[in-house]
Design a protein around this motif. Sequence first.
Motif, PDB file in Angstrom:
ATOM      1  N   UNK A  99       0.788  -1.226   0.000  1.00  0.00           N
ATOM      2  CA  UNK A  99       0.000   0.000   0.000  1.00  0.00           C
ATOM      3  C   UNK A  99       0.820   1.276   0.000  1.00  0.00           C
ATOM      4  N   UNK A 100       2.108   1.184  -0.313  1.00  0.00           N
ATOM      5  CA  UNK A 100       2.992   2.348  -0.285  1.00  0.00           C
ATOM      6  C   UNK A 100       3.799   2.430  -1.574  1.00  0.00           C
ATOM      7  N   UNK A 101       4.288   3.628  -1.818  1.00  0.00           N
ATOM      8  CA  UNK A 101       5.250   3.861  -2.905  1.00  0.00           C
ATOM      9  C   UNK A 101       6.548   4.258  -2.238  1.00  0.00           C
ATOM     10  N   UNK A 102       7.634   3.649  -2.649  1.00  0.00           N
ATOM     11  CA  UNK A 102       8.956   4.075  -2.212  1.00  0.00           C
ATOM     12  C   UNK A 102       9.714   4.454  -3.479  1.00  0.00           C
ATOM     13  N   UNK A 103      10.437   5.559  -3.411  1.00  0.00           N
ATOM     14  CA  UNK A 103      11.115   6.051  -4.617  1.00  0.00           C
ATOM     15  C   UNK A 103      12.479   6.615  -4.270  1.00  0.00           C
ATOM     16  N   UNK A 104      13.362   6.565  -5.249  1.00  0.00           N
ATOM     17  CA  UNK A 104      14.628   7.269  -5.114  1.00  0.00           C
ATOM     18  C   UNK A 104      14.540   8.483  -6.026  1.00  0.00           C
ATOM     19  N   UNK A 105      15.079   9.574  -5.535  1.00  0.00           N
ATOM     20  CA  UNK A 105      14.992  10.831  -6.272  1.00  0.00           C
ATOM     21  C   UNK A 105      16.356  11.481  -6.334  1.00  0.00           C
ATOM     22  N   UNK A 106      16.524  12.291  -7.349  1.00  0.00           N
ATOM     23  CA  UNK A 106      17.773  13.013  -7.502  1.00  0.00           C
ATOM     24  C   UNK A 106      17.882  14.047  -6.391  1.00  0.00           C
ATOM     25  N   UNK A 107      19.056  14.272  -5.891  1.00  0.00           N
ATOM     26  CA  UNK A 107      19.263  15.262  -4.839  1.00  0.00           C
ATOM     27  C   UNK A 107      20.662  15.832  -4.943  1.00  0.00           C
ATOM     28  N   UNK A 108      20.935  16.563  -5.989  1.00  0.00           N
ATOM     29  CA  UNK A 108      22.287  17.069  -6.187  1.00  0.00           C
ATOM     30  C   UNK A 108      23.164  15.932  -6.667  1.00  0.00           C
ATOM     31  N   UNK A 109      24.247  15.689  -5.973  1.00  0.00           N
ATOM     32  CA  UNK A 109      25.164  14.623  -6.360  1.00  0.00           C
ATOM     33  C   UNK A 109      24.825  13.298  -5.702  1.00  0.00           C
ATOM     34  N   UNK A 110      23.796  13.273  -4.852  1.00  0.00           N
ATOM     35  CA  UNK A 110      23.410  12.064  -4.148  1.00  0.00           C
ATOM     36  C   UNK A 110      21.941  11.760  -4.391  1.00  0.00           C
ATOM     37  N   UNK A 111      21.613  10.495  -4.264  1.00  0.00           N
ATOM     38  CA  UNK A 111      20.221  10.089  -4.365  1.00  0.00           C
ATOM     39  C   UNK A 111      19.621  10.106  -2.962  1.00  0.00           C
ATOM     40  N   UNK A 112      18.316  10.317  -2.873  1.00  0.00           N
ATOM     41  CA  UNK A 112      17.610  10.237  -1.607  1.00  0.00           C
ATOM     42  C   UNK A 112      16.397   9.338  -1.813  1.00  0.00           C
ATOM     43  N   UNK A 113      15.879   8.812  -0.722  1.00  0.00           N
ATOM     44  CA  UNK A 113      14.735   7.902  -0.787  1.00  0.00           C
ATOM     45  C   UNK A 113      13.583   8.499  -0.002  1.00  0.00           C
ATOM     46  N   UNK A 114      12.360   8.403  -0.554  1.00  0.00           N
ATOM     47  CA  UNK A 114      11.164   8.818   0.170  1.00  0.00           C
ATOM     48  C   UNK A 114      10.115   7.734   0.021  1.00  0.00           C
ATOM     49  N   UNK A 115       9.142   7.777   0.899  1.00  0.00           N
ATOM     50  CA  UNK A 115       8.019   6.843   0.813  1.00  0.00           C
ATOM     51  C   UNK A 115       6.736   7.575   1.156  1.00  0.00           C
ATOM     52  N   UNK A 116       5.629   7.088   0.604  1.00  0.00           N
ATOM     53  CA  UNK A 116       4.327   7.721   0.854  1.00  0.00           C
ATOM     54  C   UNK A 116       3.227   6.682   0.638  1.00  0.00           C
ATOM     55  N   UNK A 117       2.083   6.849   1.298  1.00  0.00           N
ATOM     56  CA  UNK A 117       0.941   5.948   1.075  1.00  0.00           C
ATOM     57  C   UNK A 117       0.430   6.078  -0.368  1.00  0.00           C
ATOM     58  N   UNK A 118       0.239   4.947  -1.022  1.00  0.00           N
ATOM     59  CA  UNK A 118      -0.247   4.938  -2.404  1.00  0.00           C
ATOM     60  C   UNK A 118      -1.595   5.629  -2.521  1.00  0.00           C
ATOM     61  N   UNK A 119      -2.530   5.346  -1.600  1.00  0.00           N
ATOM     62  CA  UNK A 119      -3.864   5.954  -1.669  1.00  0.00           C
ATOM     63  C   UNK A 119      -3.799   7.472  -1.632  1.00  0.00           C
ATOM     64  N   UNK A 120      -2.892   8.036  -0.837  1.00  0.00           N
ATOM     65  CA  UNK A 120      -2.825   9.496  -0.745  1.00  0.00           C
ATOM     66  C   UNK A 120      -2.321  10.110  -2.053  1.00  0.00           C
ATOM     67  N   UNK A 121      -1.373   9.454  -2.706  1.00  0.00           N
ATOM     68  CA  UNK A 121      -0.895   9.986  -3.989  1.00  0.00           C
ATOM     69  C   UNK A 121      -1.993   9.929  -5.039  1.00  0.00           C
ATOM     70  N   UNK A 122      -2.719   8.811  -5.078  1.00  0.00           N
ATOM     71  CA  UNK A 122      -3.797   8.670  -6.056  1.00  0.00           C
ATOM     72  C   UNK A 122      -4.963   9.606  -5.738  1.00  0.00           C
ATOM     73  N   UNK A 123      -5.256   9.796  -4.451  1.00  0.00           N
ATOM     74  CA  UNK A 123      -6.341  10.695  -4.054  1.00  0.00           C
ATOM     75  C   UNK A 123      -6.014  12.131  -4.462  1.00  0.00           C
TER      76      UNK A 123
END
Length: 176
Positions: A99-123
Amino acid sequence: EDASPDWGEGGILFASDRGAAGSLDIYRIDPDADAEPVRITRTPWNETEPSWLPGAEALLALDDRDGTPQIARIAAATGASRIVTRDRVGVAHFSLGDGRVVASAFGGQRMRIWQAPLDSLLARAEREGGTPAPDSSATAEEEEAAAAEAAIVEAPADSTAAGWRPPPPPPHTLEK
């Protein structure tokens, strides 16, 4: 070029440049049928890394229509899509689970990871004029809490930003 396969209840999804000049679109193929792949999206921008949503009526994929890769919800039957993230520096990869999305995102010269509830993104996509979230069973209170938690999607590249949570530790670690 065919890439980024995902096998789910709706068949195999993959990104390919076979039908568009200069961009990658999403295709679906039934692994149990002797049929040609069906093209789901037809856009001048790239859609990559498709992943089925539960129920196989829609999928998520990376979409670079605005020049920065974001996660988009795409209707499997029509190819209609709506951006569901707004990460300032773009999403590099994502995964769905529990029920969650986890993603890696660009952050300058380093990658960072975030997570969020799938329902909230779709809502959020639905509230902003996107297609309805499939089988969303969240109550209004759960949706409010999830929307507050999903603010991490818009967090700055600094991993100390409010709302950012590191991924859980591995179930065990190896000792020397």
